[in-house]
Design a protein around this motif. Sequence first.
Motif, PDB file in Angstrom:
ATOM      1  N   GLY A  98      -3.921   8.808  11.702  1.00 50.29           N
ATOM      2  CA  GLY A  98      -3.837   7.440  12.194  1.00 50.29           C
ATOM      3  C   GLY A  98      -3.074   7.461  13.504  1.00 50.29           C
ATOM      4  O   GLY A  98      -2.184   8.295  13.694  1.00 50.29           O
ATOM      5  N   ALA A  99      -3.429   6.547  14.402  1.00 53.48           N
ATOM      6  CA  ALA A  99      -2.776   6.569  15.710  1.00 53.48           C
ATOM      7  C   ALA A  99      -2.874   5.196  16.360  1.00 53.48           C
ATOM      8  O   ALA A  99      -3.511   4.281  15.824  1.00 53.48           O
ATOM      9  N   GLY A 100      -2.261   5.061  17.508  1.00 56.31           N
ATOM     10  CA  GLY A 100      -2.375   3.801  18.238  1.00 56.31           C
ATOM     11  C   GLY A 100      -1.361   3.735  19.358  1.00 56.31           C
ATOM     12  O   GLY A 100      -0.547   4.641  19.543  1.00 56.31           O
ATOM     13  N   MET A 101      -1.455   2.631  20.119  1.00 51.95           N
ATOM     14  CA  MET A 101      -0.483   2.395  21.184  1.00 51.95           C
ATOM     15  C   MET A 101       0.725   1.702  20.566  1.00 51.95           C
ATOM     16  O   MET A 101       0.560   0.712  19.849  1.00 51.95           O
ATOM     17  N   THR A 157       0.823  -1.208   0.000  1.00 48.77           N
ATOM     18  CA  THR A 157       0.000   0.000   0.000  1.00 48.77           C
ATOM     19  C   THR A 157       0.862   1.264   0.000  1.00 48.77           C
ATOM     20  O   THR A 157       0.361   2.349  -0.201  1.00 48.77           O
ATOM     21  N   GLN A 158       2.148   1.098   0.246  1.00 46.18           N
ATOM     22  CA  GLN A 158       3.018   2.270   0.244  1.00 46.18           C
ATOM     23  C   GLN A 158       3.969   2.171  -0.941  1.00 46.18           C
ATOM     24  O   GLN A 158       5.020   1.565  -0.861  1.00 46.18           O
ATOM     25  N   ASP A 159       3.562   2.740  -2.052  1.00 51.49           N
ATOM     26  CA  ASP A 159       4.339   2.600  -3.287  1.00 51.49           C
ATOM     27  C   ASP A 159       5.690   3.274  -3.142  1.00 51.49           C
ATOM     28  O   ASP A 159       5.808   4.481  -3.284  1.00 51.49           O
ATOM     29  N   THR A 215       8.526   6.523   3.089  1.00 48.21           N
ATOM     30  CA  THR A 215       7.131   6.608   2.648  1.00 48.21           C
ATOM     31  C   THR A 215       6.261   7.182   3.751  1.00 48.21           C
ATOM     32  O   THR A 215       5.086   7.417   3.557  1.00 48.21           O
ATOM     33  N   GLN A 216       6.852   7.352   4.935  1.00 52.95           N
ATOM     34  CA  GLN A 216       6.113   7.843   6.103  1.00 52.95           C
ATOM     35  C   GLN A 216       7.118   8.462   7.072  1.00 52.95           C
ATOM     36  O   GLN A 216       8.320   8.220   6.958  1.00 52.95           O
ATOM     37  N   THR A 217       6.613   9.276   7.995  1.00 56.13           N
ATOM     38  CA  THR A 217       7.529   9.837   9.001  1.00 56.13           C
ATOM     39  C   THR A 217       7.704   8.881  10.180  1.00 56.13           C
ATOM     40  O   THR A 217       8.490   9.160  11.090  1.00 56.13           O
ATOM     41  N   SER A 218       7.006   7.748  10.156  1.00 55.27           N
ATOM     42  CA  SER A 218       7.110   6.804  11.285  1.00 55.27           C
ATOM     43  C   SER A 218       8.537   6.334  11.597  1.00 55.27           C
ATOM     44  O   SER A 218       8.827   6.051  12.766  1.00 55.27           O
ATOM     45  N   PRO A 219       9.456   6.223  10.615  1.00 59.20           N
ATOM     46  CA  PRO A 219      10.829   5.859  11.004  1.00 59.20           C
ATOM     47  C   PRO A 219      11.438   6.818  12.038  1.00 59.20           C
ATOM     48  O   PRO A 219      12.347   6.429  12.772  1.00 59.20           O
ATOM     49  N   PHE A 265       1.143   8.760  16.594  1.00 59.38           N
ATOM     50  CA  PHE A 265       0.158   9.170  15.588  1.00 59.38           C
ATOM     51  C   PHE A 265       0.876   9.749  14.385  1.00 59.38           C
ATOM     52  O   PHE A 265       2.051  10.125  14.457  1.00 59.38           O
ATOM     53  N   GLY A 266       0.162   9.756  13.269  1.00 60.26           N
ATOM     54  CA  GLY A 266       0.742  10.330  12.061  1.00 60.26           C
ATOM     55  C   GLY A 266      -0.360  11.029  11.289  1.00 60.26           C
ATOM     56  O   GLY A 266      -1.421  10.441  11.056  1.00 60.26           O
ATOM     57  N   LEU A 267      -0.117  12.291  10.978  1.00 58.42           N
ATOM     58  CA  LEU A 267      -1.164  12.990  10.216  1.00 58.42           C
ATOM     59  C   LEU A 267      -0.612  13.516   8.906  1.00 58.42           C
ATOM     60  O   LEU A 267       0.566  13.840   8.795  1.00 58.42           O
ATOM     61  N   HIS A 310       3.631  15.805   2.930  1.00 60.43           N
ATOM     62  CA  HIS A 310       4.185  15.997   4.282  1.00 60.43           C
ATOM     63  C   HIS A 310       3.359  15.265   5.332  1.00 60.43           C
ATOM     64  O   HIS A 310       2.132  15.231   5.234  1.00 60.43           O
ATOM     65  N   GLN A 311       4.054  14.720   6.293  1.00 59.88           N
ATOM     66  CA  GLN A 311       3.368  14.140   7.453  1.00 59.88           C
ATOM     67  C   GLN A 311       3.939  14.753   8.727  1.00 59.88           C
ATOM     68  O   GLN A 311       5.044  15.288   8.738  1.00 59.88           O
ATOM     69  N   VAL A 312       3.156  14.655   9.779  1.00 57.01           N
ATOM     70  CA  VAL A 312       3.673  15.001  11.101  1.00 57.01           C
ATOM     71  C   VAL A 312       3.496  13.760  11.967  1.00 57.01           C
ATOM     72  O   VAL A 312       2.385  13.260  12.131  1.00 57.01           O
ATOM     73  N   GLU A 313       4.610  13.252  12.458  1.00 61.01           N
ATOM     74  CA  GLU A 313       4.596  12.071  13.301  1.00 61.01           C
ATOM     75  C   GLU A 313       4.589  12.515  14.757  1.00 61.01           C
ATOM     76  O   GLU A 313       5.195  13.540  15.094  1.00 61.01           O
ATOM     77  N   GLY A 314       3.905  11.772  15.600  1.00 58.89           N
ATOM     78  CA  GLY A 314       3.949  12.090  17.029  1.00 58.89           C
ATOM     79  C   GLY A 314       4.279  10.841  17.817  1.00 58.89           C
ATOM     80  O   GLY A 314       3.919   9.732  17.415  1.00 58.89           O
ATOM     81  N   HIS A 368      -6.050  -0.658  11.561  1.00 59.67           N
ATOM     82  CA  HIS A 368      -4.874  -1.502  11.758  1.00 59.67           C
ATOM     83  C   HIS A 368      -3.628  -0.832  11.217  1.00 59.67           C
ATOM     84  O   HIS A 368      -3.605  -0.362  10.071  1.00 59.67           O
ATOM     85  N   PHE A 369      -2.622  -0.723  12.045  1.00 60.24           N
ATOM     86  CA  PHE A 369      -1.266  -0.382  11.594  1.00 60.24           C
ATOM     87  C   PHE A 369      -0.344  -1.404  12.216  1.00 60.24           C
ATOM     88  O   PHE A 369      -0.544  -1.787  13.374  1.00 60.24           O
ATOM     89  N   PRO A 370       0.668  -1.857  11.480  1.00 59.51           N
ATOM     90  CA  PRO A 370       1.534  -2.916  12.026  1.00 59.51           C
ATOM     91  C   PRO A 370       2.311  -2.471  13.268  1.00 59.51           C
ATOM     92  O   PRO A 370       2.666  -3.302  14.090  1.00 59.51           O
TER      93      PRO A 370
END
Length: 339
Positions: A284-287, A155-157, A169-173, A308-310, A209-213, A249-251
């Motif tokens: 998107g967010a989660g524990m 889903t993340q090309d 592909t995301q700021t999650s790293p 979270f990531g917006l 752009h994303q903002v990761e928290g 769901h996020f992994p």
Amino acid sequence: MRNKLEEIKESSKQVLKDIRDKASLEAVRVEYLGKKGKLTDVLRGMGQLSAEERPIIGQLANDVRSFIEEEIAKISAELEKAEIERKLAEETIDVTMPGKTNKIGGKHPITIVLDEIKDIFIGMGFQITEGPEIETDYYNFEALNIPKDHPARDTQDTFYIDDNTLLRTQTSPCQIRTMENMKPPIRIIAPGRVFRSDSPDATHSPLFHQVEGLVVDKGVTMADLKGTLEIFCKKMYGEDIQVRFRPHHFPFTEPSAEMDISCPSCHGKGCRVCKGEGWIEILGAGMVHPKVLKICGIDPEVYSGFAFGLGLERIVMRRFDVDDIRLFYENDLRFLKQF
Ligand code: DAH
């Protein structure tokens, strides 16, 4: 010699009459009074004069010298005065003139909104961090509990640079990098560019752009996640905004959720902006998944966290009623000047 001295006096008068600037005045001084000047030249012949003549010619020569010196001094004073007057005239300040307005650049609409988001989170005790745009597979996927064969990769090309290197592909790293470098309590947001190989259209861009928290501490719960994000939304959109969380769901989070806000345009009634839904998804967010904590060397038995990531563009588009995401990157001044 007498004649010669008279001649020098006369010719100096003629020459000095036409002098208009200091440089030519100095040239005349050198020409007449300098070591190799006309007057010195004549005085060299003094030796041949008789004893009676010498003082007379000497006196005359001194008179001529004084005359020329005085003339030069006079002209020099005049030139200086004229120069001061010219400067005064030129530099007069008319205090009634309207001031010149300096055109300064404006902030890009994405920066305007990002600055607001940063302010809100700084107000809640968060720090701002950043991570690299070129990432390794490990930080962008593996450490976030997205192994090689995981469907979430599809889903993340992804733009790959080589097998192991990619444009994030995301700021999650940034979560992983932060947890590797900081000890809890952690409270950060990490804004930045992300890349996906999407064909551009009105709502898609290969760069956005994303903002990761990320918050990690002892005893952090889902209630903290909901409370923090609700306060963020109320500060951003106003006190009367409603939020709701839908399971997702996020992994890298468990449990995971998506958060919607009541549509700021129609207050939930349903309109063009929310496509009749009354709600708009904003993040998107989660524990933080215990596996992810463990990978970063944080004991999930002691610590817990939420993340979270917006997506920034969507928020900016709604805020300023921009209907085509591509406008943000074209740098058309007619567009940019409106903010
Ligand atoms: N990285 C996710 C995406 O790009 C967004 C996201 C979801 C970030 C949940 C998070 C999170 O930190 O907890 O779609």
